[in-house]
Design an enzyme around this catalytic site. Sequence first.
Site, short mmCIF file in Angstrom:
data_model
loop_
_atom_site.label_atom_id
_atom_site.label_comp_id
_atom_site.label_asym_id
_atom_site.label_seq_id
_atom_site.Cartn_x
_atom_site.Cartn_y
_atom_site.Cartn_z
N GLY A 12 0.77 -1.24 0.00
CA GLY A 12 0.00 0.00 0.00
C GLY A 12 0.80 1.28 0.00
O GLY A 12 0.31 2.32 0.44
N ASN A 14 1.63 3.03 -2.62
CA ASN A 14 0.92 3.96 -3.52
C ASN A 14 -0.37 4.47 -2.88
O ASN A 14 -0.72 5.64 -3.04
CB ASN A 14 0.61 3.30 -4.85
CG ASN A 14 1.79 3.32 -5.79
OD1 ASN A 14 2.11 4.35 -6.37
ND2 ASN A 14 2.47 2.19 -5.91
N LEU A 85 -5.21 -6.79 -7.28
CA LEU A 85 -4.87 -7.89 -8.19
C LEU A 85 -6.05 -8.69 -8.71
O LEU A 85 -5.86 -9.68 -9.40
CB LEU A 85 -3.85 -8.82 -7.51
CG LEU A 85 -2.59 -8.10 -7.02
CD1 LEU A 85 -1.63 -9.09 -6.38
CD2 LEU A 85 -1.91 -7.32 -8.14
N LEU A 87 -9.78 -8.89 -10.96
CA LEU A 87 -10.55 -8.18 -11.99
C LEU A 87 -11.73 -7.46 -11.37
O LEU A 87 -12.35 -7.96 -10.43
CB LEU A 87 -11.10 -9.18 -13.01
CG LEU A 87 -10.23 -9.60 -14.17
CD1 LEU A 87 -11.04 -10.51 -15.09
CD2 LEU A 87 -9.68 -8.41 -14.93
N ILE A 88 -12.07 -6.33 -11.93
CA ILE A 88 -13.26 -5.59 -11.48
C ILE A 88 -14.47 -6.13 -12.25
O ILE A 88 -14.46 -6.14 -13.49
CB ILE A 88 -13.09 -4.08 -11.74
CG1 ILE A 88 -11.86 -3.53 -10.99
CG2 ILE A 88 -14.35 -3.32 -11.35
CD1 ILE A 88 -11.95 -3.58 -9.48
N ASN A 102 -6.14 2.51 -13.09
CA ASN A 102 -5.14 1.59 -12.53
C ASN A 102 -3.74 2.04 -12.90
O ASN A 102 -3.55 2.70 -13.92
CB ASN A 102 -5.38 0.18 -13.08
CG ASN A 102 -4.40 -0.84 -12.52
OD1 ASN A 102 -4.12 -0.85 -11.31
ND2 ASN A 102 -3.87 -1.71 -13.37
N HIS A 104 0.08 0.35 -13.61
CA HIS A 104 0.78 -0.92 -13.86
C HIS A 104 2.28 -0.63 -13.93
O HIS A 104 2.69 0.35 -14.58
CB HIS A 104 0.29 -1.51 -15.19
CG HIS A 104 0.81 -2.89 -15.42
ND1 HIS A 104 0.28 -4.00 -14.80
CD2 HIS A 104 1.84 -3.33 -16.18
CE1 HIS A 104 0.97 -5.07 -15.18
NE2 HIS A 104 1.91 -4.69 -16.02
N ASP A 145 -5.37 -5.16 -17.42
CA ASP A 145 -4.37 -4.23 -17.99
C ASP A 145 -4.66 -3.83 -19.43
O ASP A 145 -3.72 -3.53 -20.18
CB ASP A 145 -2.96 -4.87 -17.93
CG ASP A 145 -2.60 -5.31 -16.53
OD1 ASP A 145 -2.92 -4.57 -15.59
OD2 ASP A 145 -2.01 -6.39 -16.39
C1 GAR Z 1 2.81 -1.22 -7.67
O1 GAR Z 1 4.08 -1.25 -8.24
C2 GAR Z 1 1.74 -1.31 -8.75
O2 GAR Z 1 2.13 -0.71 -9.95
C3 GAR Z 1 1.61 -2.79 -8.91
O3 GAR Z 1 1.67 -3.30 -7.61
C4 GAR Z 1 2.56 -2.48 -6.85
C5 GAR Z 1 1.91 -2.19 -5.51
O4 GAR Z 1 2.82 -1.59 -4.64
N1 GAR Z 1 0.40 -3.12 -9.58
C6 GAR Z 1 0.31 -4.15 -10.41
O5 GAR Z 1 1.22 -4.90 -10.66
C7 GAR Z 1 -1.08 -4.31 -11.07
N2 GAR Z 1 -1.02 -5.22 -12.16
P1 GAR Z 1 2.32 -0.86 -3.33
O6 GAR Z 1 1.39 -1.82 -2.60
O7 GAR Z 1 3.54 -0.58 -2.53
O8 GAR Z 1 1.60 0.39 -3.75
#
Ligand code: GAR
Length: 191
Positions: A12, A14, A85, A87-88, A102, A104, A145
């Site tokens: 978390g 982000n 992770l 699908l919506i 989202n 990626h 994606d």
């Molecule tokens: C992030 O790097 C995000 O881009 C990725 O998961 C990470 C979460 O990090 N998302 C995906 O891979 C979606 N396909 P965080 O929990 O530290 O924010």
Amino acid sequence: MKHIAVFASGTGTNAENLIRHFRKHPHCRVNLVLCNKPGAGVLDRAARLGVKSMVFTRQDLYETGRVLNLLKEHRVDFIVLAGFLWLIPQPVLEAFPGRIINIHPALLPAYGGKGMYGRRVHEAVINNRDKKSGVTVHLVNEEYDAGNILFQEECDVLPGDTPDTLAERVHQLEYEYYPRVVEDWISQQEA
Ligand code: GAR
């Protein structure tokens, strides 16, 4: 005030960055964090920042409509995925048309699709000896994606990079750009 729900499955970082960014915003707030993993780091972060969080199950998302009800109860206007992770499902997409976004950790359409998340993405980029990676922000649709791309930014893949060092560089791009891209996107929806 426009309300943002952040969906996250993991650490978390982000989500925290988004919460902090919008705390100072005059018109938008993250008012709900929804998580599908009991014990995920994002739940502690939300608690520390005083943002309500809830854990939901597969059934809550795909069968009973509990997640959709929570979004309605909290008067959510926009959904921001941050390391989420699953699908919506269609009912949520229909309730939030063009209002789910989202991030990626690669340059889509490369390294996207089911099973491509987090560390696995960076491993694949390094194994393929790519010279560039980066981040992609895109609208969410019924496939992994695959929604319209709104923003991309590149970074170098350096000799000697490991999945962890590359992940760290990509994370820095995410922290720098994701809140701003979300903010611009929301202001365009409102216009
Ligand atoms: C992030 O790097 C995000 O881009 C990725 O998961 C990470 C979460 O990090 N998302 C995906 O891979 C979606 N396909 P965080 O929990 O530290 O924010």
